[in-house]
Design an enzyme around this catalytic site. Structure first.
Site, PDB file in Angstrom:
ATOM      1  N   ASP A 147      59.042 -51.345   1.223  1.00 23.40           N
ATOM      2  CA  ASP A 147      59.957 -51.099   0.112  1.00 23.40           C
ATOM      3  C   ASP A 147      61.310 -50.707   0.693  1.00 23.40           C
ATOM      4  O   ASP A 147      61.395 -50.066   1.740  1.00 23.40           O
ATOM      5  CB  ASP A 147      59.420 -50.058  -0.871  1.00 23.40           C
ATOM      6  CG  ASP A 147      59.195 -48.692  -0.251  1.00 23.40           C
ATOM      7  OD1 ASP A 147      59.138 -48.577   0.992  1.00 23.40           O
ATOM      8  OD2 ASP A 147      59.062 -47.710  -1.012  1.00 23.40           O
TER       9      ASP A 147
ATOM     10  N   HIS B  36      38.593 -45.203  34.178  1.00 20.59           N
ATOM     11  CA  HIS B  36      37.680 -44.361  33.416  1.00 20.59           C
ATOM     12  C   HIS B  36      36.330 -44.371  34.131  1.00 20.59           C
ATOM     13  O   HIS B  36      35.808 -45.433  34.495  1.00 20.59           O
ATOM     14  CB  HIS B  36      37.574 -44.946  32.001  1.00 20.59           C
ATOM     15  CG  HIS B  36      36.374 -44.546  31.224  1.00 20.59           C
ATOM     16  ND1 HIS B  36      36.105 -43.249  30.877  1.00 20.59           N
ATOM     17  CD2 HIS B  36      35.372 -45.292  30.685  1.00 20.59           C
ATOM     18  CE1 HIS B  36      34.992 -43.214  30.158  1.00 20.59           C
ATOM     19  NE2 HIS B  36      34.522 -44.426  30.035  1.00 20.59           N
TER      20      HIS B  36
ATOM     21  N   TYR C 197      29.960 -39.634  27.007  1.00 22.68           N
ATOM     22  CA  TYR C 197      29.080 -40.451  26.183  1.00 22.68           C
ATOM     23  C   TYR C 197      27.928 -40.969  27.038  1.00 22.68           C
ATOM     24  O   TYR C 197      28.013 -41.016  28.275  1.00 22.68           O
ATOM     25  CB  TYR C 197      29.837 -41.598  25.508  1.00 22.68           C
ATOM     26  CG  TYR C 197      30.446 -42.619  26.444  1.00 22.68           C
ATOM     27  CD1 TYR C 197      29.681 -43.646  27.004  1.00 22.68           C
ATOM     28  CD2 TYR C 197      31.801 -42.585  26.747  1.00 22.68           C
ATOM     29  CE1 TYR C 197      30.243 -44.589  27.841  1.00 22.68           C
ATOM     30  CE2 TYR C 197      32.375 -43.540  27.584  1.00 22.68           C
ATOM     31  CZ  TYR C 197      31.593 -44.538  28.128  1.00 22.68           C
ATOM     32  OH  TYR C 197      32.147 -45.471  28.965  1.00 22.68           O
TER      33      TYR C 197
END
Length: 823
Positions: free
Chosen positions: A553, A232, A263
């Site tokens: 469940d 990156h 960013y």
């Protein structure tokens, strides 16, 4: 997700592999809980060993669509805020600012603000002018608004690692650098030691916190770790005149320009920029050089690869467009930093059943590091974490999702989509199709619209049913977001199920075969309901952990004295049962070798009965009963169950006979206007009946009574978790059915719910779990975790920033006397 009693009764000699932020955090959390015989092994030099922690830019944005990831990040912020080294804080709470430069992104930020409210993170949508105030270097003209989170900020990862190392050492832990792991010793299926180039370290528990080296460690242990490292890009500008007066490392919020996959953060008078805009750059973890080898290749550290200028150029243009002050600055330095991605973007946590005592804490970013460490430490010491971890459980991946090719392809796509606006139903595009039911060809002929889950292609509706759509306005138009991955055909399929009969592909539901002399006693002890019934009985029951939390469940069919078929939810159920099974019990996953068709609707008996000599009448084949019989030429296991609230059966057969079963039912159903129906209609119908979906509506954070499934608990027997339920207080919260007041309104799930509850101070009272339009009721149904509220109470659900009125309802919303199922 708790470890077994046998695991926890062993010694507490722990070896952690990796002294990055995760390993250091885990050593701190374990020693704080009294496990002080902890050794942390690191192949590089301390305190900066050269993994992802050593180059991480430190951005901590807490908000995520995942409640669990948000909880991890919140704890990380809380913990790092309390740490410092030599007077330097380990966290700068400068806040976070996410920008929108398109209407689609602005809408997504409203949705993210909803997540933040649901999960307890402070945040607000702000104007473009306010964005400019927070970041004066912005070109305000291209900004439509932003999402400001004042408690987010910058983690000094290496300092936080040092601070936690010192605390762990003060309690007895030791940290050894320059120790390269070369092997994992084991005996009788348990880990016994870690072998390094500088000696062997005995261990009762080994934790792989090796980051992108995780697959290397996993191979030594014989444990598969589905993790793909990718590089990156990160760069720093030259000094900026506009920041020349900066007195601190960072003063402005960390900034996201997600519309361009960028960013930004301050480095005093420079700006650091990270980009996800470039092509994926996969890294082979087995080819990553050691620390010294990396330096020999002129790499600063093993995790820092040379900067690829050709990948950076488009992003640099976008940077200068957003921040014009960068125009003359240029880039001073850059590198391609390696870090970890999984096929679904979540961490990989837990103890391997293949090698007991071998734990994973992998694919964890700095943002979530302390939270993950706390959860894993709780899991190891107490037997379970205080937050739900099913999204991170190492068992969650199917075998078909563990191939290196799959992990690389999906991991790379996760990189591409880091900042994309993703719909909650949006599937990955590749590799598809991967897993298909035997009916796939027929579904394609009917124009099935497939989404994907667990690698399975799942029809959500069928274009062949388009002529059944009510064009007179019976289904309200949807907003653009909720209309994605939806069709009004779903309403037609739901109506056809209520009025006639429909076939549902239930093949992706997990099926386990449990056999052996001890099978009955084992299942009876492991689950909450009474399973001591004659063969032919089907029972809905729960798997609990020792604290009474709902692990899963199950639907358990007793097909013989010592033979059961168990309908389960995930690979974790198989893992949990197998961990506890005695030697005289055998458990086998039979999902891939079998298939299932749900035949439901008031005409279901008319369709099925002529195909068999067995009595399928209500008297001859009661609700929650099972029979092994034949339909036409096909041997089937028929179970009279219904998760859509209508008469019908689940019909199971082997995969090789699946297509014949479909064709047999389809041909017999022509006289009854049978249709094929998809998951979209199924979800609507099950919510009208109030049937819970494990992992969405309830997890191990909830007990059966607050989740509304207490009817499946028999307190007159012994079962795992009974003692916790025996001492449980009256539920202070409940899974609550809501009906939206406006017939045209819809929500999708995870939205905050505001209720007239005193003392909330404007905070939401809870959040939505499942939601779907109830076509029979003419209202959207939303189930939500809320304080106990009486029916008729008005609430508001926040949907993209708008408060949508809803009302607490009585359940079940449809057919409360069960007359349609039991006829």
């Amino acid at each position: 997700m708790s470890s077994t009693p046998e695991t926890r009764q062993r010694g507490h000699q722990v070896v952690i592999i990796g002294a990055g932020i995760v390993g250091c955090s885990l050593a701190d959390e374990l020693t704080a809980r009294g496990w002080t015989d902890v050794t942390v092994l690191e192949q590089g030099p301390l305190p900066a060993p050269g993994g992802s922690t050593s180059h991480a830019p430190g951005l901590v944005f807490q908000t995520s669509p995942s409640k669990t990831l948000t909880a991890f990040a919140r704890y990380t912020v809380e913990k790092f805020n309390s740490l410092q080294v030599d007077g330097v804080p380990c966290f700068d709470p400068v806040g976070g600012l996410e920008l929108a430069t398109t209407p689609e992104r602005l809408a997504d930020l409203h949705r993210r603000a909803g997540y933040a409210a649901s999960w307890g993170v402070r945040g607000e949508i702000v104007s473009a002018a306010r964005c400019k105030e927070l970041w004066p270097l912005l070109d305000e003209s291209i900004v439509l608004g932003g999402f400001h989170t004042p408690d987010d900020g910058l983690a000094r990862a290496l300092l936080a690692a040092r601070a936690q190392t010192a605390r762990a050492e003060s309690r007895g832990a030791r940290f050894l650098d320059r120790h390269t792991v070369t092997g994992i010793e084991q005996q009788d299926g348990r880990v016994t030691a870690v072998v390094t180039d500088r000696g062997t370290f005995p261990a009762d528990h080994v934790v792989s916190a090796a980051g992108f080296w995780g697959p290397v460690i996993g191979r030594m242990a014989g444990v598969d770790i589905p993790l793909q490292p990718l590089a990156h890009q990160y760069a720093k500008t030259r000094p900026l005149a506009e920041l020349a007066a900066a007195a601190q490392e960072a003063e402005k919020p960390i900034l996201r320009f997600q519309d361009r996959d960028l960013y930004f953060r301050e480095h005093t008078d420079r700006i650091g920029i990270g980009s996800y805009a470039h092509r994926p750059l996969p890294v082979d973890p087995f080819a990553v050089p050691g620390y010294d080898a990396a330096r020999a290749y002129d790499m600063e550290m093993p995790s820092s690869y040379p900067f690829t200028e050709e990948d950076w150029a488009p992003s640099w243009d976008d940077c200068r467009r957003l921040l014009p002050a960068l125009g003359e600055a240029g880039i001073e330095e850059g590198f391609n930093g390696v870090f970890s991605f999984t096929p679904d973007g979540m961490p990989v946590l837990g103890e391997s059943r293949r090698l007991r005592g071998f734990w994973l804490a992998e694919a964890v970013w700095v943002t979530h590091s302390a939270g993950v460490a706390k959860a894993v430490a709780e899991w190891m010491v107490d037997g379970r974490a205080s937050v739900d971890l099913h999204e991170c459980d190492l068992t969650r991946f199917e075998d078909a999702q563990r191939s290196p090719a799959y992990v690389c392809e999906r991991g790379s796509q996760q990189f591409v989509e880091v900042y994309d606006v993703l719909h909650p139903l949006q599937p990955m595009e590749r590799p598809r199709p991967l897993r298909v039911s035997p009916f796939y060809a027929r579904q394609q002929e009917l124009g099935a619209y497939f989404l994907e889950g667990g690698g399975w292609e799942r029809p959500h509706w069928y274009e062949a049913n388009a002529p059944l759509v009510d064009t007179t306005g019976g289904v309200p138009e949807r907003d653009a977001w909720s209309a994605r991955y939806w069709s009004p055909i779903a309403a037609a399929e739901a109506r056809a199920t209520r009025e006639k009969v429909a076939l549902y592909d239930m093949t992706p539901l997990r099926r386990l075969e449990v056999t052996g002399p001890g099978a009955l006693g084992f299942l009876h002890r492991m689950t909450t309901n009474n399973l001591r019934k004659k063969p032919g009985a089907v029972t809905y029951t729960l798997l609990l952990d020792e604290r009474g939390g709902i692990r899963s469940d199950l639907t358990v069919a007793r097909l013989g004295a010592d033979r059961f078929q168990v309908g389960a939810n995930s690979p974790a159920d198989l893992d949990w049962l197998a961990r506890h099974a005695p030697d005289d019990v055998h458990i086998r996953d039979i999902t891939s070798g079998t298939c299932c068709i749900g035949v439901w609707g008031p005409l279901a008996r008319d369709l099925v009965q002529p195909l068999t000599r067995d009595d399928f009448s209500h008297e001859g084949f009661g609700y929650f009963r099972a029979k092994e019989t034949y339909l036409g030429h096909v041997p089937v296991t028929a179970m009279r169950l219904s998760y859509v609230g209508e008469l019908g059966w689940e019909l199971y057969t082997t995969a090789d006979l699946g297509l014949r079963l479909w064709d047999t039912l389809w041909e017999a159903g022509r006289a009854h206007d049978v249709i094929a129906a998809g998951r979209s209609a199924f979800n609507s119908l099950r919510l009208e009946k109030g049937y819970r979906a494990w992992g969405v509506d309830m997890t191990d954070e909830h007990d059966p009574y607050e989740a509304g499934v207490g009817f499946a608990v028999r307190m007159d027997k012994e079962f795992v978790g009974r003692e916790a339920l025996d001492s449980a207080a009256a539920p202070a919260r409940r899974l609550t059915p809501l009906l939206l007041d406006d017939p045209a309104a819809v929500v999708l799930g995870k939205e905050p719910v505001y209720a007239p509850t005193a003392g909330t101070g404007g905070a939401p009272a809870g959040y939505v779990t499942s939601a779907s339009y109830g076509y029979t009721l003419g209202r959207c149904i939303a189930y939500a975790w809320l304080p106990a509220l009486p029916a008729g109470t008005g609430v508001h659900i926040e949907y993209f920033g708008e408060k949508v009125p809803a009302t607490v309802a009585e359940e079940p919303l449809f057919d409360p006397k069960m007359t349609r199922i039991r006829r």
